[in-house]
Scaffold this motif. Structure first.
Motif, PDB file in Angstrom:
ATOM      1  N   TRP A  31       0.858  -1.183   0.000  1.00  0.00           N
ATOM      2  CA  TRP A  31       0.000   0.000   0.000  1.00  0.00           C
ATOM      3  C   TRP A  31       0.892   1.230   0.000  1.00  0.00           C
ATOM      4  N   ILE A  32       0.375   2.294  -0.618  1.00  0.00           N
ATOM      5  CA  ILE A  32       1.151   3.517  -0.816  1.00  0.00           C
ATOM      6  C   ILE A  32       0.304   4.709  -0.383  1.00  0.00           C
ATOM      7  N   GLY A  33       0.945   5.655   0.282  1.00  0.00           N
ATOM      8  CA  GLY A  33       0.274   6.892   0.662  1.00  0.00           C
ATOM      9  C   GLY A  33       1.179   8.077   0.383  1.00  0.00           C
ATOM     10  N   SER A  34       0.582   9.204   0.066  1.00  0.00           N
ATOM     11  CA  SER A  34       1.342  10.416  -0.212  1.00  0.00           C
ATOM     12  C   SER A  34       0.541  11.618   0.279  1.00  0.00           C
ATOM     13  N   GLN A  35       1.242  12.578   0.914  1.00  0.00           N
ATOM     14  CA  GLN A  35       0.574  13.779   1.409  1.00  0.00           C
ATOM     15  C   GLN A  35       1.436  14.999   1.149  1.00  0.00           C
ATOM     16  N   GLN A  36       0.791  16.060   0.691  1.00  0.00           N
ATOM     17  CA  GLN A  36       1.491  17.326   0.511  1.00  0.00           C
ATOM     18  C   GLN A  36       1.680  17.977   1.883  1.00  0.00           C
ATOM     19  N   THR A  50       2.830  16.938  11.329  1.00  0.00           N
ATOM     20  CA  THR A  50       2.877  15.516  11.021  1.00  0.00           C
ATOM     21  C   THR A  50       2.064  15.155   9.784  1.00  0.00           C
ATOM     22  N   SER A  51       2.540  14.127   9.106  1.00  0.00           N
ATOM     23  CA  SER A  51       1.798  13.494   8.014  1.00  0.00           C
ATOM     24  C   SER A  51       1.594  12.044   8.435  1.00  0.00           C
ATOM     25  N   THR A  52       0.337  11.646   8.633  1.00  0.00           N
ATOM     26  CA  THR A  52       0.028  10.305   9.120  1.00  0.00           C
ATOM     27  C   THR A  52      -0.513   9.454   7.981  1.00  0.00           C
ATOM     28  N   MET A  72      10.798  11.377   2.593  1.00  0.00           N
ATOM     29  CA  MET A  72      10.426  12.523   3.418  1.00  0.00           C
ATOM     30  C   MET A  72      11.139  13.743   2.846  1.00  0.00           C
ATOM     31  N   VAL A  73      10.357  14.757   2.525  1.00  0.00           N
ATOM     32  CA  VAL A  73      10.907  15.954   1.891  1.00  0.00           C
ATOM     33  C   VAL A  73      10.861  17.099   2.887  1.00  0.00           C
ATOM     34  N   GLY A  74      11.998  17.744   3.109  1.00  0.00           N
ATOM     35  CA  GLY A  74      12.047  18.887   4.011  1.00  0.00           C
ATOM     36  C   GLY A  74      11.295  20.068   3.422  1.00  0.00           C
ATOM     37  N   TYR A  75      10.722  20.881   4.291  1.00  0.00           N
ATOM     38  CA  TYR A  75      10.046  22.090   3.834  1.00  0.00           C
ATOM     39  C   TYR A  75      11.051  22.970   3.105  1.00  0.00           C
ATOM     40  N   SER A  76      10.644  23.535   1.984  1.00  0.00           N
ATOM     41  CA  SER A  76      11.575  24.320   1.175  1.00  0.00           C
ATOM     42  C   SER A  76      11.649  25.779   1.613  1.00  0.00           C
ATOM     43  N   GLN A  77      10.708  26.216   2.429  1.00  0.00           N
ATOM     44  CA  GLN A  77      10.653  27.636   2.771  1.00  0.00           C
ATOM     45  C   GLN A  77      11.147  27.941   4.178  1.00  0.00           C
ATOM     46  N   THR A  78      11.740  26.977   4.855  1.00  0.00           N
ATOM     47  CA  THR A  78      12.198  27.244   6.211  1.00  0.00           C
ATOM     48  C   THR A  78      13.614  27.798   6.202  1.00  0.00           C
ATOM     49  N   VAL A  79      13.927  28.583   7.187  1.00  0.00           N
ATOM     50  CA  VAL A  79      15.285  29.107   7.315  1.00  0.00           C
ATOM     51  C   VAL A  79      15.906  28.651   8.627  1.00  0.00           C
ATOM     52  N   LYS A  80      15.111  28.002   9.482  1.00  0.00           N
ATOM     53  CA  LYS A  80      15.613  27.485  10.755  1.00  0.00           C
ATOM     54  C   LYS A  80      15.711  25.962  10.660  1.00  0.00           C
ATOM     55  N   GLN A  81      16.141  25.339  11.728  1.00  0.00           N
ATOM     56  CA  GLN A  81      16.365  23.887  11.749  1.00  0.00           C
ATOM     57  C   GLN A  81      15.063  23.104  11.589  1.00  0.00           C
ATOM     58  N   ASP A 160       3.636  24.928   0.489  1.00  0.00           N
ATOM     59  CA  ASP A 160       4.950  24.318   0.271  1.00  0.00           C
ATOM     60  C   ASP A 160       4.762  23.163  -0.722  1.00  0.00           C
ATOM     61  N   PRO A 161       5.622  23.051  -1.712  1.00  0.00           N
ATOM     62  CA  PRO A 161       5.424  22.041  -2.751  1.00  0.00           C
ATOM     63  C   PRO A 161       5.812  20.621  -2.339  1.00  0.00           C
ATOM     64  N   GLY A 162       6.374  20.435  -1.150  1.00  0.00           N
ATOM     65  CA  GLY A 162       6.865  19.118  -0.747  1.00  0.00           C
ATOM     66  C   GLY A 162       5.778  18.098  -0.473  1.00  0.00           C
ATOM     67  N   TYR A 163       6.103  16.843  -0.731  1.00  0.00           N
ATOM     68  CA  TYR A 163       5.234  15.702  -0.453  1.00  0.00           C
ATOM     69  C   TYR A 163       6.011  14.682   0.349  1.00  0.00           C
ATOM     70  N   ASP A 164       5.346  14.023   1.288  1.00  0.00           N
ATOM     71  CA  ASP A 164       5.900  12.870   1.986  1.00  0.00           C
ATOM     72  C   ASP A 164       5.172  11.653   1.444  1.00  0.00           C
ATOM     73  N   THR A 165       5.927  10.598   1.158  1.00  0.00           N
ATOM     74  CA  THR A 165       5.353   9.394   0.558  1.00  0.00           C
ATOM     75  C   THR A 165       5.856   8.172   1.303  1.00  0.00           C
ATOM     76  N   ILE A 166       4.969   7.209   1.486  1.00  0.00           N
ATOM     77  CA  ILE A 166       5.346   5.957   2.125  1.00  0.00           C
ATOM     78  C   ILE A 166       4.792   4.799   1.309  1.00  0.00           C
ATOM     79  N   SER A 167       5.558   3.727   1.265  1.00  0.00           N
ATOM     80  CA  SER A 167       5.156   2.506   0.573  1.00  0.00           C
ATOM     81  C   SER A 167       5.444   1.341   1.507  1.00  0.00           C
ATOM     82  N   VAL A 168       4.404   0.606   1.890  1.00  0.00           N
ATOM     83  CA  VAL A 168       4.554  -0.513   2.809  1.00  0.00           C
ATOM     84  C   VAL A 168       4.293  -1.815   2.038  1.00  0.00           C
ATOM     85  N   SER A 169       5.331  -2.641   1.924  1.00  0.00           N
ATOM     86  CA  SER A 169       5.197  -3.969   1.316  1.00  0.00           C
ATOM     87  C   SER A 169       4.920  -4.962   2.434  1.00  0.00           C
TER      88      SER A 169
END
Length: 175
Positions: A31-36, A50-52, A72-81, A160-169
């Motif tokens: 199964w695969i999931g993706s969230q912006q 969080t992205s659950t 896991m894609v880091g936010y592109s607009q952050t300037v801090k850690q 933010d254009p980033g997406y987090d994606t997970i694929s569970v086999s």
């Protein structure tokens, strides 16, 4: 006649083994999931976004995960850690059982790969115990990508254009 019986028995055994192999193959899946990324409105204060990801209802607790591939894609607009762990909650659980180590300072970066074997046990307060999580990972479990901003963000982040994606086999557990 005996040779014919041996040939028929061999064909039956071959047919049975083919049938069994087909059954084993049919019990595997993915199964695969993706969230912006979500918008962030709070600034200059520590926060976690969080992205659950939950398995579809057709995946039951009878399936164990064989691979948990994540991007896991880091936010592109952050300037801090920004730190990112992937966390796992048991099916029907209420708290994390295990998390991967933090991937620190990942702004504008992608962290990806198979997380199996990287999960560390988490205590009731959410802290790492320091031992590798050796219990079975259920494909029905909940997986959460955390975007942690220990110093907050400098300004609100929208679209933010980033997406987090997970694929569970997974495979069906043997009886």
């Amino acid at each position: 006649m005996a040779a014919l019986r041996k040939l028929a028995a061999g064909a039956a055994a071959l047919g049975l083994s083919t049938l069994m192999a087909g059954t084993a193959f049919a019990s595997a899946g993915q199964w695969i999931g993706s969230q912006q990324h979500y918008n962030i409105y709070s600034v200059n204060q520590p926060l976690t976004v969080t992205s659950t990801f939950l398995a579809p209802s057709s995946v039951t607790t009878m399936y164990k995960a064989t691979a948990v591939n994540v991007s896991m894609v880091g936010y592109s607009q952050t300037v801090k850690q920004e730190d990112m762990p992937l966390c796992y909650t048991l099916p029907f659980g209420t708290r994390y059982a295990a998390c991967t180590p933090f991937y620190e300072e990942v702004q504008n970066q992608t962290v990806s790969g198979d997380a199996m074997g990287s999960f560390l046990t988490v205590d009731a307060q959410g802290g790492y115990i320091g031992t590798v999580y050796t219990a079975e990972i259920s494909a029905k479990g909940e997986f959460t990508v955390e975007h942690r901003f220990p110093d907050g963000v400098a300004s609100a982040i929208y679209n933010d254009p980033g997406y987090d994606t997970i694929s569970v086999s997974f495979v069906k557990k043997p009886y």
